[in-house]
Design an enzyme around this catalytic site. Structure first.
Site, short mmCIF file in Angstrom:
data_model
loop_
_atom_site.label_atom_id
_atom_site.label_comp_id
_atom_site.label_asym_id
_atom_site.label_seq_id
_atom_site.Cartn_x
_atom_site.Cartn_y
_atom_site.Cartn_z
N LEU A 129 0.82 -1.22 0.00
CA LEU A 129 0.00 0.00 0.00
C LEU A 129 0.85 1.27 0.00
CD1 LEU A 129 -2.82 -1.18 2.44
CD2 LEU A 129 -2.80 -1.24 -0.06
N MET B 218 1.53 4.06 -5.07
CA MET B 218 0.93 3.39 -6.23
C MET B 218 -0.21 2.45 -5.79
SD MET B 218 2.21 4.01 -9.31
CE MET B 218 2.04 2.56 -10.35
N GLY B 219 0.09 1.64 -4.75
CA GLY B 219 -0.88 0.66 -4.28
C GLY B 219 -2.14 1.31 -3.75
N ASN C 242 7.56 -3.78 -11.91
CA ASN C 242 8.44 -3.90 -13.08
C ASN C 242 9.38 -5.08 -12.89
OD1 ASN C 242 7.52 -1.77 -14.70
ND2 ASN C 242 8.69 -0.28 -13.50
N SER D 17 1.53 1.23 -16.05
CA SER D 17 2.24 2.48 -16.32
C SER D 17 1.34 3.69 -16.11
CB SER D 17 2.75 2.50 -17.77
OG SER D 17 3.39 3.74 -18.02
N GLY D 18 1.97 4.76 -15.67
CA GLY D 18 1.24 6.01 -15.51
C GLY D 18 1.58 6.72 -14.21
N LYS E 253 5.97 -4.24 -20.93
CA LYS E 253 6.22 -3.08 -20.05
C LYS E 253 7.70 -2.71 -20.04
CE LYS E 253 5.43 0.22 -17.10
NZ LYS E 253 6.39 0.38 -16.11
N HIS F 178 8.29 -0.83 -23.13
CA HIS F 178 7.65 0.48 -22.92
C HIS F 178 8.64 1.41 -22.20
CE1 HIS F 178 5.76 3.26 -20.06
NE2 HIS F 178 4.76 3.41 -20.92
N ASN F 179 9.26 0.88 -21.15
CA ASN F 179 10.19 1.70 -20.38
C ASN F 179 11.45 2.03 -21.18
OD1 ASN F 179 8.30 1.29 -18.37
ND2 ASN F 179 9.83 1.02 -16.78
N GLU G 144 10.51 4.78 -23.25
CA GLU G 144 10.43 5.94 -22.32
C GLU G 144 11.82 6.55 -22.10
OE1 GLU G 144 8.24 5.12 -18.57
OE2 GLU G 144 10.07 5.70 -17.54
N ARG H 74 22.47 7.97 -18.98
CA ARG H 74 22.21 8.02 -17.54
C ARG H 74 23.51 7.65 -16.80
NH1 ARG H 74 15.97 6.75 -15.96
NH2 ARG H 74 15.07 7.61 -17.85
N ARG I 71 37.56 -10.37 -40.60
CA ARG I 71 37.36 -11.57 -39.77
C ARG I 71 38.00 -12.79 -40.42
NH1 ARG I 71 32.54 -13.44 -39.50
NH2 ARG I 71 32.62 -14.38 -37.44
C1 6PG Z 1 5.75 3.95 -15.74
C2 6PG Z 1 7.22 4.12 -15.46
C3 6PG Z 1 7.64 3.50 -14.18
C4 6PG Z 1 9.13 3.62 -13.89
C5 6PG Z 1 9.66 5.00 -13.82
C6 6PG Z 1 11.07 5.14 -13.28
O1 6PG Z 1 5.46 3.40 -16.79
O2 6PG Z 1 4.92 4.38 -14.93
O3 6PG Z 1 7.95 3.49 -16.47
O4 6PG Z 1 7.31 2.14 -14.23
O5 6PG Z 1 9.37 3.02 -12.67
O6 6PG Z 1 9.63 5.58 -15.08
O7 6PG Z 1 11.99 4.40 -14.00
P1 6PG Z 1 13.54 4.68 -13.82
O8 6PG Z 1 13.79 4.89 -12.36
O9 6PG Z 1 14.27 3.49 -14.34
O10 6PG Z 1 13.82 5.93 -14.60
#
Ligand code: 6PG
Length: 470
Positions: free
Chosen positions: A13, A16-17, A105, A131-132, A185, A188-189, A192, A290, A447
């Site tokens: 909780l 997010m939870g 994740n 996600s969100g 997912k 997706h990240n 992102e 990063r 090679r």
């Molecule tokens: C989402 C995000 C989420 C993720 C953050 C942080 O879809 O809501 O992808 O899942 O945890 O973006 O990710 P990093 O800490 O690796 O930047």
């Protein structure tokens, strides 16, 4: 007072939870939460207002006994060992046919392992990417579930009700067996990461070479968000430039240390793309940047050792317009790479992904939601076996129209000494992917020269070796 037969259980909780469970309750389901932290349990009960709709306990037994069967239990706990610990604690209280959904994740191979182990015990296990962020969890996230198709029916009505909606369509769909949900997912990240790196490079260029103030940057990104670049990330970028610092004078963005953290999903995307043999250089460089950002002390020391050219001059409006084209082009490259990885993973791991469905459930709720995704969904709807977005007829004009600006602005940035590795990799991905000839014939020759690794010929079939230099 005892309440029974809650439709949905959630463990973990945190923000997010709590938000997710309140969203479930708002959608007309009765939800029960569990967390070892009494404060979090109390906070949820208070926020839920009506214990008949939202209740919670620190006790796993009370939690499981409060749920109707087959139980639908979602975990929103940090990925890693803790997921196994929570599952182990749950198992003695579960019945055959119950469904556990991991909404974190988690690494997809962990999901495969857990699914197989739990199947032997008659428990269904789902990996469902959510996600969100915190706001999405409360108001409607994009949800990416994978696992046993029949078991999905138990959670389908809840997920469809709580998810974000795009023109009335829920941003959730059963994606495929095993770890399909976590894999989607993860990619997706990865996308992102790519989009975030690209938006930050454009910011750097507009600031250093264009001299734009934060106020101007706010206006530029806001305007872009009203056009074809419309996306959550561009929208929040505009918002960020307008944020004043509460601690001191000035804008918050200028006070934030330029070291970006990461939790691993971008890195996993790159690592697995390498395993699959799928090039995703925009995402790879976003992960590397990063890492470069984290080397702050070394960067500061190195900065003193080398000269940097003065940024070249370009008329501001022209620079802004070309930056828009470059960002749009590079966003397409990030999606193209991510989607090509998904297509390859779908074959390799038997996910049987419907690529249009993936793009559709990303159109709202998630971090990479963008106007572009409607076009991407259409392209895959026409051809689910599309190997790369760059091969979709509908994308050819969009890319063709922007490419000369991208070449120009990347050259401008390079000559100005502004690092734009994400833009460079996006451009070079395009240049290489659309080249019918690459100089890798030389690599084959090398090679074979040093290691007798053999080569193929253009003019006849077969495997060849040459005694070079003889
Ligand atoms: C989402 C995000 C989420 C993720 C953050 C942080 O879809 O809501 O992808 O899942 O945890 O973006 O990710 P990093 O800490 O690796 O930047």
């Amino acid at each position: 007072m005892e309440y029974k037969d809650y439709n949905f259980g959630l463990i973990g909780l945190g923000v997010m939870g709590q938000n997710f469970i309140l969203n479930v309750a708002d959608s007309g389901f009765r939800a029960f939460g569990q967390d070892l932290d009494q404060e979090k349990v109390d906070a949820l009960k208070k926020a839920g207002d009506d214990l008949e709709k939202v209740n919670a306990s620190t006790d796993v037994k009370v939690f499981t006994q409060s749920l109707s069967t087959p139980r639908v239990i979602m975990l929103l706990v940090p990925a890693g060992k803790i997921v196994d610990t929570v599952i182990d604690g749950l198992l003695p209280h579960l019945d055959k046919g119950d469904l556990i959904i991991d909404g974190g994740n988690s690494y997809f191979e962990d999901t495969d392992r857990r699914e197989a182990e739990l199947k032997e015990k008659g428990i269904h296990f789902f990996g469902a990417g959510v996600s969100g962020g915190a706001e999405g969890a409360r108001k409607g996230p994009s949800i990416m579930p994978g696992g046993d198709k029949e078991a999905y029916q138990h959670v389908k009505p809840i997920f469809e009700a709580v998810s974000a909606k795009y023109e009335g369509d829920p941003c959730v769909a059963y994606l495929g067996p095993k770890s399909a949900g976590n894999y989607v997912k993860m990619v997706h990240n990865g996308i992102e990461y790519g989009m975030m790196q690209l938006t930050s490079e454009i910011y750097d260029l507009l600031k250093k070479a264009g001299g734009l103030t934060n106020e101007e940057l706010h206006k530029v990104y806001s305007k872009w968000n009203d056009g074809r670049l419309q996306s959550f990330l561009v929208e929040i970028t505009a918002e960020i430039f307008a944020q004043k610092d509460e601690e001191s004078d000035g804008d918050l963005i200028d006070k934030i240390l330029d070291k970006a953290k990461q939790k691993g999903t971008g890195k996993w995307t790159s690592q697995n793309a390498m395993d699959l043999g799928i090039p995703i250089p925009t995402i790879d460089i976003a992960v590397s940047m990063r890492e470069v950002s984290a080397l702050k002390d070394e960067r500061v020391a190195a900065d003193k050792l080398y000269d940097r050219p003065e940024p070249l001059e370009m008329e501001k409006e022209k620079l802004i317009s070309m930056a828009e084209e470059a960002l749009y082009f590079s966003f397409i490259m990030a999606y193209a790479q991510g989607m090509s990885q998904l297509a390859a993973a779908s074959k390799e791991y038997g996910y049987e992904l419907n690529m249009a469905t993936v793009a559709k459930i990303w159109r709202a709720g998630c971090i990479i939601r963008a106007g572009l995704l409607a076009d991407i969904a259409d392209a895959f709807k026409k051809d689910n076996d599309l190997k790369n977005l760059l091969l979709a007829p509908s994308f050819v004009p969009q890319v063709q129209d922007t490419i000369s600006s991208v070449r120009e602005i990347v050259a401008f940035a390079v000559k100005s000494g502004v690092p734009v590795p994400g833009l460079c990799n996006s451009l070079n991905y395009f240049e290489a992917y659309t080249s019918s000839h690459l100089p890798l014939n030389l690599i084959q020759a090398q090679r074979d020269n040093f290691g007798s690794h053999t080569y193929e010929r253009k003019d006849k079939e077969g495997i060849f070796h040459t005694e070079w230099g003889k």
